[in-house]
Design an enzyme around this catalytic site. Structure first.
Site, mmCIF file in Angstrom:
data_model
loop_
_atom_site.group_PDB
_atom_site.id
_atom_site.type_symbol
_atom_site.label_atom_id
_atom_site.label_comp_id
_atom_site.label_asym_id
_atom_site.label_seq_id
_atom_site.Cartn_x
_atom_site.Cartn_y
_atom_site.Cartn_z
ATOM 1 N N LEU A 164 -21.896 11.401 -56.094
ATOM 2 C CA LEU A 164 -22.889 11.013 -57.086
ATOM 3 C C LEU A 164 -22.270 10.724 -58.451
ATOM 4 C CD1 LEU A 164 -25.682 13.606 -56.229
ATOM 5 C CD2 LEU A 164 -25.588 11.199 -55.571
ATOM 6 N N GLY A 165 -21.157 11.361 -58.744
ATOM 7 C CA GLY A 165 -20.546 11.134 -60.045
ATOM 8 C C GLY A 165 -19.244 11.899 -60.160
ATOM 9 N N GLY A 212 -16.265 13.438 -63.196
ATOM 10 C CA GLY A 212 -15.814 13.661 -64.557
ATOM 11 C C GLY A 212 -14.327 13.940 -64.562
ATOM 12 N N THR A 230 -16.209 16.722 -59.651
ATOM 13 C CA THR A 230 -16.887 15.652 -58.912
ATOM 14 C C THR A 230 -18.176 16.224 -58.333
ATOM 15 O OG1 THR A 230 -14.758 14.687 -58.320
ATOM 16 C CG2 THR A 230 -16.677 13.948 -57.072
ATOM 17 N N VAL A 231 -19.259 15.459 -58.429
ATOM 18 C CA VAL A 231 -20.554 15.920 -57.941
ATOM 19 C C VAL A 231 -20.950 15.124 -56.702
ATOM 20 C CG1 VAL A 231 -22.992 16.249 -58.505
ATOM 21 C CG2 VAL A 231 -21.249 16.545 -60.277
ATOM 22 N N ASP A 280 -26.923 21.875 -75.380
ATOM 23 C CA ASP A 280 -26.838 20.452 -75.010
ATOM 24 C C ASP A 280 -28.177 19.954 -74.494
ATOM 25 O OD1 ASP A 280 -25.594 17.998 -74.781
ATOM 26 O OD2 ASP A 280 -24.817 18.380 -72.773
#
Length: 433
Positions: free
Chosen positions: A105-106, A108, A112-113, A220
């Site tokens: 899904l994504g 960084g 990792t997701v 955040d």
């Protein structure tokens, strides 16, 4: 000396892995974050925000909107991952092969997701896989997130189901929620149904009150970090920047909160803040839900962001904000002198909802100590027409278990949520003018 460096590095790695192994087995795991030195607890991150606005720090697991998948899921009031009382030490939990990765899904800089599925019960999950690198400080943002979430059990906070620690990775297993407030607002532009705004805000304050009472700051808050289930349940997510504030401190980073939702005290360089930091973000999100546009969509830099705030709330002085002249980045000659306006002059839809303008003004106070707390806000007159039973719910009970509490249809559309893509195939949120 150079020959000893590899041995020292290996020693550090062994020490880190031993610390991780011990941490996840200790009963006081949820308080681990409080023990970390401040320089470890604050980690800089950078990814693209949904608004397209640059931010110094952003969550690593922000999922590109064109990668998100819409799914049905159960209400979080029932946690299907809780171990049955008769099997408190089921070997199936805590094992990497208990989960199947469905799709990425994504990604960084350190995590990792994946969308995944539990082989134990077939439920969808979100797998946040953190790579354990040689540098000792690398995984501590995720460790902080896990340590805080493991001790938080609330219907309006994303559930951390499982933690898997191997030699190479640390995996956090979260409940899978199919959308967030950013996408929801993008699907329904021009402002949300007033009743839905009230329910979303109530849930946001409910979750914040819970963590603030435990001396935890989210740090955040923004629409992308507020997940929305298919029943309308709102959940605080992405605690990667959260901090446990057990004692007064002056060591926090001022590089927190996405720019549009960052309070003026932090923009001006203050590092001495408490729960009032989160409450400014609540005010910005409240206005965005009602008006349909971001409250303060700075397009250039911190100077531009502050100018937008002062244009509405007035340029501060020592009379209106004691101590403002001592803040590192406050230079009176750099800012145009504005007088404070009524909020409805900037956001007219606040005037259409009873008590909305007054509540928003209590959140959007430049002087931090004047901001309304989450607990006090829950008792504001704005919520007076909600069923009294909402204030009696247990922490893990959803507000939608109360009769006649449900989302209203938004602008004639179905309330089933899915993201509307723009011409680039990505969702936008909060940047409409």
């Amino acid at each position: 000396m150079p020959a000893s460096q590899p041995a020292e590095k290996m020693g550090k790695m062994k020490k880190l892995r031993r610390t991780l192994s011990e941490m996840f087995s200790f009963p006081f795991f949820s308080s681990f974050c409080c023990l970390l030195p401040p320089q470890i607890c604050v980690t800089k991150m950078s990814t693209r925000s949904c608004q397209g606005t640059d931010s110094v720090i952003k969550p690593l697991d922000t999922i590109p909107e064109d990668k998100k998948v819409r799914v049905q899921r159960t209400q979080s009031g029932f946690d299907p991952f809780e171990k049955p009382a008769s099997q408190p030490t089921s070997p199936k939990f805590g094992k990497a092969d208990s989960y199947e990765k469905l799709e990425k899904l994504g990604e960084g800089s350190y995590a990792t997701v994946y969308k995944g599925k539990s082989k134990v019960n077939g439920k969808l999950v979100a797998l946040k896989v953190i790579r354990l690198q040689e540098e000792e400080g690398t995984p501590f943002t995720a460790i902080r997130e896990a340590s805080l979430l493991k001790g938080l059990k609330h219907a309006n906070i994303v559930l951390l189901h499982d933690i898997i620690h191997t030699k190479e990775t640390l995996t956090l297993v979260f409940e899978y929620v199919h959308t967030d407030l950013c996408q929801y607002m993008d699907k329904h532009p021009g402002g949300l149904h007033p009743d839905n705004v009230k329910l979303f805000l109530f849930q946001l304050l409910r979750g914040l009150s819970y963590i603030h009472q435990r001396y935890i700051l989210h740090r955040d808050l923004k629409p992308q970090n507020l997940l929305i289930s298919d029943t309308g349940e709102l959940k605080l997510a992405d605690f990667g920047l959260a901090r446990a504030k057990s004692v007064p401190s002056h060591t926090y980073s001022n590089e927190v909160v996405t720019l549009w939702y960052r309070p003026p005290d932090v923009l001006l360089g203050s590092t001495d803040y408490s729960t009032c930091l989160d409450m400014w973000g609540v005010g910005c999100i409240f206005i965005e839900m009602i008006q349909g546009v971001a409250a303060f969509p700075g397009m250039k830099d911190i100077q531009d962001q502050l100018e937008r705030i002062f244009l509405v709330l007035g340029t501060p002085s020592e009379d209106t904000w004691p101590g403002v002249n001592s803040l590192p980045h406050f230079k009176p000659d750099r800012f145009t002198v504005y007088s404070a306006k009524k909020l409805r002059q900037a956001w007219n839809k606040l005037g259409y909802v009873d008590h909305a303008e007054e509540l928003a003004s209590r959140f959007l106070q430049c002087f931090p100590k004047n901001r309304l707390s989450a607990q006090a806000a829950l008792n504001h007159e704005y919520f007076s027409n909600l069923p009294p039973r909402l204030w009696e719910l247990q922490d893990m009970s959803s507000i939608f278990t109360v009769p006649n509490v449900k989302l209203q249809t938004e602008s004639g559309d179905s309330i089933q949520v899915c993201s509307r893509k723009n011409s680039h195939g990505k969702a936008s949120c909060g940047s409409k003018h």
